[in-house]
Design a protein around this motif. Structure first.
Motif, PDB file in Angstrom:
ATOM      1  N   SER A 193       0.875  -1.383   0.105  1.00  0.00           N
ATOM      2  CA  SER A 193      -0.239  -0.153  -0.145  1.00  0.00           C
ATOM      3  C   SER A 193       1.064   1.186  -0.127  1.00  0.00           C
ATOM      4  O   SER A 193       1.066   1.510   1.422  1.00  0.00           O
ATOM      5  N   ARG A 195      -0.271   4.371   0.084  1.00  0.00           N
ATOM      6  CA  ARG A 195      -0.682   5.629   1.230  1.00  0.00           C
ATOM      7  C   ARG A 195      -0.120   4.611   2.788  1.00  0.00           C
ATOM      8  O   ARG A 195      -0.602   5.575   3.285  1.00  0.00           O
ATOM      9  N   LYS A 196       0.502   3.710   3.116  1.00  0.00           N
ATOM     10  CA  LYS A 196       0.962   3.713   4.375  1.00  0.00           C
ATOM     11  C   LYS A 196       2.316   4.186   4.204  1.00  0.00           C
ATOM     12  O   LYS A 196       2.682   4.251   5.343  1.00  0.00           O
ATOM     13  N   SER A 197       2.564   4.073   3.180  1.00  0.00           N
ATOM     14  CA  SER A 197       4.118   3.743   3.162  1.00  0.00           C
ATOM     15  C   SER A 197       5.180   5.145   3.634  1.00  0.00           C
ATOM     16  O   SER A 197       5.718   5.140   4.362  1.00  0.00           O
ATOM     17  N   GLU A 198       3.984   5.924   3.480  1.00  0.00           N
ATOM     18  CA  GLU A 198       4.544   7.498   4.252  1.00  0.00           C
ATOM     19  C   GLU A 198       4.649   6.726   6.356  1.00  0.00           C
ATOM     20  O   GLU A 198       5.201   7.590   6.464  1.00  0.00           O
ATOM     21  N   THR A 199       3.693   6.769   5.992  1.00  0.00           N
ATOM     22  CA  THR A 199       3.275   6.408   7.358  1.00  0.00           C
ATOM     23  C   THR A 199       4.546   5.910   8.583  1.00  0.00           C
ATOM     24  O   THR A 199       5.115   5.747   9.324  1.00  0.00           O
ATOM     25  N   SER A 309      -6.405   5.827  12.246  1.00  0.00           N
ATOM     26  CA  SER A 309      -7.206   6.322  10.437  1.00  0.00           C
ATOM     27  C   SER A 309      -8.438   6.896  10.924  1.00  0.00           C
ATOM     28  O   SER A 309      -9.020   7.504   9.911  1.00  0.00           O
ATOM     29  N   HIS A 327     -11.698   0.948   2.274  1.00  0.00           N
ATOM     30  CA  HIS A 327     -10.827   1.742   2.756  1.00  0.00           C
ATOM     31  C   HIS A 327      -9.250   1.141   3.133  1.00  0.00           C
ATOM     32  O   HIS A 327      -8.387   1.273   3.771  1.00  0.00           O
ATOM     33  N   ASP A 329      -7.197  -0.027   1.617  1.00  0.00           N
ATOM     34  CA  ASP A 329      -5.334   0.094   1.634  1.00  0.00           C
ATOM     35  C   ASP A 329      -4.968   0.893   2.721  1.00  0.00           C
ATOM     36  O   ASP A 329      -3.417   2.253   2.105  1.00  0.00           O
ATOM     37  N   GLU A 330      -5.285   2.107   2.623  1.00  0.00           N
ATOM     38  CA  GLU A 330      -5.006   2.921   3.577  1.00  0.00           C
ATOM     39  C   GLU A 330      -5.188   3.030   5.639  1.00  0.00           C
ATOM     40  O   GLU A 330      -5.117   4.004   5.922  1.00  0.00           O
ATOM     41  N   THR A 331      -5.562   1.784   6.219  1.00  0.00           N
ATOM     42  CA  THR A 331      -6.573   2.393   7.716  1.00  0.00           C
ATOM     43  C   THR A 331      -5.273   1.483   8.275  1.00  0.00           C
ATOM     44  O   THR A 331      -5.057   0.078   7.580  1.00  0.00           O
TER      45      THR A 331
END
Length: 342
Positions: A193, A195-199, A309, A327, A329-331
């Motif tokens: 994902s 979207r998760k990488s930055e976190t 999230s 959602h 992939d971002e949760t």
């Protein structure tokens, strides 16, 4: 009082249930926040073989003591905040007798083999509660899921000299990341994902690699200058990553499996011997792991906020699982807020 029930696959509803009273050795907990776990989502999707429907989910619970039954220590005073340890222990099986009650053969986890914490109040044995008045109340429900990853790190005997590769950047993988960082280790994460990488990087991962776009083995080899990851922690629970852990582990490496694949996994077992691998399972968490997470969050509360999230009010909780499905992939973590902290 109300409880949220998964009454059939893909559907939740509120039901009225009798209000509990604390028995001998028990404490009545006013539920304040509950985190939704991947196992709860599996139940909702009909993919959790350990659960019979209908079931009240929820084992990531933070609350406040309302009252106590007989034979409960004075420390458990009304108004005190608590983290719930959601597992049972029989005290008689081989795991319990060896002092590893987290792997009790007859364990019944809240929300899985028995009804969980998505209800107004719940009565629990006092020894299943950890008193804590230092964490923000909405962080109490984060302790249990993170402790599962911390336990895997403990099982892998991670030290400051190690590079740890975590396969899967969901909430359990996050626990492994933070647990490894707490021990001074270097951490690499495999996560598809974007979207998760930055976190995940903000949480301390040195590198986050998407194995669908990059050769994972080559990337790990480059980052570690050919040494490989000393410890590989599987936190995805799919057959592919179970096998991948063996492929990626270096000679004399350590592998820890947190998740479990839903079907059979085919291995080339020669690598177990040729590499002389240490392969360990990891189940639930110990009180020591809970305490380690609490200590970590007390010092790093800003990181905990990154993990929340979405928050649903209790009256809107029937929307939570559908939101997670849409959602995914971002949760990282969805919290249910019972709205009692004002």
């Amino acid at each position: 009082m109300k409880s949220l029930v998964i009454d059939k696959i893909g559907h939740t509803t509120f039901r009225d249930i009798p209000a509990p009273t604390p028995g001998t050795g028990e404490v009545l907990v006013d539920v304040r926040h509950v985190g939704l776990c991947g196992s709860d989502l599996s139940t909702f999707n009909g993919a959790n073989p350990l659960v019979d429907l209908p079931r009240t989910p929820g084992h990531e619970i933070g609350g406040v003591i309302l009252e106590t039954g007989a034979d409960v220590a004075e420390d458990f005073a009304p108004g005190s905040r608590v983290v719930v340890i959601p597992y049972t222990t029989c005290g008689e099986c081989p795991a319990c007798l060896r002092g590893r009650a987290n792997a009790c053969q007859f364990n019944q986890t809240l929300g899985v083999q028995r009804d969980g914490g998505l209800c107004d109040r719940i009565a629990l044995p006092a020894d299943r509660l950890i008193l804590n008045d230092t964490l923000p109340v909405h962080h109490l429900a984060l302790v249990e899921p993170l402790s599962v990853g911390f336990h895997a790190v403990s099982r892998g005997q991670v030290s400051t000299d190690d590079t740890v590769l975590v396969l899967g950047g969901g909430m359990i993988g996050v626990g492994a990341i933070l647990g490894a960082k707490a021990r001074g280790a270097r951490v690499i994460v495999s996560e598809i994902s974007a979207r998760k990488s930055e976190t995940l990087r903000k949480l301390g991962a040195e590198a986050v690699i998407d194995p669908t776009k990059t050769d994972l083995a080559q990337a790990v080899d480059e980052i570690t200058e050919g040494r490989g990851a000393d410890v590989v922690i599987e936190a995805a629970g799919v057959a592919q990553t179970f096998r991948l852990a063996v492929d990626l582990a270096p000679f004399t490496g350590r592998i820890v499996y947190i998740g479990y694949a839903k079907g059979e996994v085919a291995y080339e077992t020669k690598f177990f011997n040729l590499k002389e691998l240490d392969i360990r399972g990891s189940r639930n968490a110990t009180r020591t792991d809970f305490d380690a997470v609490i200590a970590y969050l007390e010092q790093n509360g800003h990181l905990a906020n990154l993990l929340i999230s979405k928050v649903f009010k209790w009256e809107d909780a029937t929307q939570a699982f559908d939101h997670w499905v849409a959602h995914r992939d971002e949760t990282f973590k969805i919290l249910i807020d019972f709205g009692k902290d004002a």
